[in-house]
Design a protein around this motif. Structure first.
Motif, PDB file in Angstrom:
ATOM      1  N   SER A  23       2.600 -16.819  41.302  1.00 43.14           N
ATOM      2  CA  SER A  23       2.836 -17.965  40.432  1.00 43.14           C
ATOM      3  C   SER A  23       1.530 -18.386  39.765  1.00 43.14           C
ATOM      4  O   SER A  23       0.455 -18.254  40.359  1.00 43.14           O
ATOM      5  CB  SER A  23       3.397 -19.135  41.246  1.00 43.14           C
ATOM      6  N   ARG A  41       1.104 -21.574  38.794  1.00 40.82           N
ATOM      7  CA  ARG A  41       0.997 -23.020  38.981  1.00 40.82           C
ATOM      8  C   ARG A  41      -0.172 -23.364  39.911  1.00 40.82           C
ATOM      9  O   ARG A  41      -0.367 -22.729  40.948  1.00 40.82           O
ATOM     10  CB  ARG A  41       2.287 -23.589  39.570  1.00 40.82           C
ATOM     11  N   THR A  99      -1.539 -26.329  42.301  1.00 33.22           N
ATOM     12  CA  THR A  99      -1.278 -27.609  42.960  1.00 33.22           C
ATOM     13  C   THR A  99      -2.568 -28.064  43.628  1.00 33.22           C
ATOM     14  O   THR A  99      -3.305 -27.254  44.183  1.00 33.22           O
ATOM     15  CB  THR A  99      -0.138 -27.503  43.989  1.00 33.22           C
ATOM     16  N   HIS A 127       6.250 -28.935  44.550  1.00 32.05           N
ATOM     17  CA  HIS A 127       6.479 -27.616  43.951  1.00 32.05           C
ATOM     18  C   HIS A 127       6.687 -26.521  44.991  1.00 32.05           C
ATOM     19  O   HIS A 127       6.999 -25.382  44.631  1.00 32.05           O
ATOM     20  CB  HIS A 127       5.317 -27.264  43.025  1.00 32.05           C
TER      21      HIS A 127
END
Length: 202
Positions: free
Chosen positions: A64, A66, A68, A77
């Motif tokens: 991923s 993303r 965080t 998430h």
């Protein structure tokens, strides 16, 4: 290894921060649920550890992009690299009054030193019922990685290979190490961050 404390005051390991945001509604609710089902300190710590290890994906493992950068972000998430996952485990434990902090290792990024080195995060947890600190690594298991809740002999995600320049840092920090927080806030793509931007030493 003899663990060192950044502070001798246990209450310092219960502090809330932007990264360890245990007042967040979802984080607090999960801590309440895990604590209620566990019934005692050891069972709760184990449940919190296994939840973060098994139910929050390691960003690299799922490929991923993303990023965080807090406990609540990792929970929302359901993913994060080790830095964010250690924030979530710390937040869950502190939420219920269990002192917890941050520990670090310097590891090779790949299997050998030519791939470079990166800082890996895990947690130190004080168990009142045992009167001592233990280290737990909620990075997430996969083939070749088998971290477990172990009170006698540590079973962390990665054995340290000193001949490859790897380091097991002994200090349990109150807050996430500044360089690990900074990279999460600066990065926009987790895969690029993981390969090129992680700090290489404390």
């Amino acid at each position: 290894m003899r663990l060192l404390l950044e502070s001798e005051q246990l209450e310092d390991y219960l502090i809330e921060s932007a990264e360890v945001d245990f007042s967040n509604t979802a984080v607090a609710a999960l801590a309440d649920e895990l604590s209620r089902e566990a019934g005692n300190e050891l069972a709760f710590v184990r449940a919190a550890f296994e939840y973060v290890r098994d139910h929050i994906s390691h960003t690299w493992d799922i490929q991923s992009t993303r990023v965080t950068s807090s406990a609540s972000g990792a929970l929302l998430h359901r993913e994060g690299i080790c830095y964010a996952k250690s924030m979530l485990l710390c937040a869950l434990l502190r939420s219920k009054g269990v002192p917890a902090g941050f520990c670090y290792q310097r590891l090779t990024l790949g299997d050998t030193p030519d791939t470079g080195h990166v800082i890996h995060a895990l947690n130190g947890v004080y168990l009142e019922s045992l009167g001592r600190w233990v280290r737990l690594d909620a990075r997430g298991n996969k083939p070749g990685i088998d971290a477990q809740f172990s009170l006698e002999e540590e079973q962390l995600a990665f054995p340290i290979r000193t001949y490859y320049g790897e380091i097991d840092y002994p200090t349990i920090y109150i807050h996430p190490y500044p360089s690990t927080v900074a990279v999460l806030h600066q990065a926009t793509n987790a895969l690029e961050m993981y390969l090129q931007q992680l700090p290489t030493a404390l």
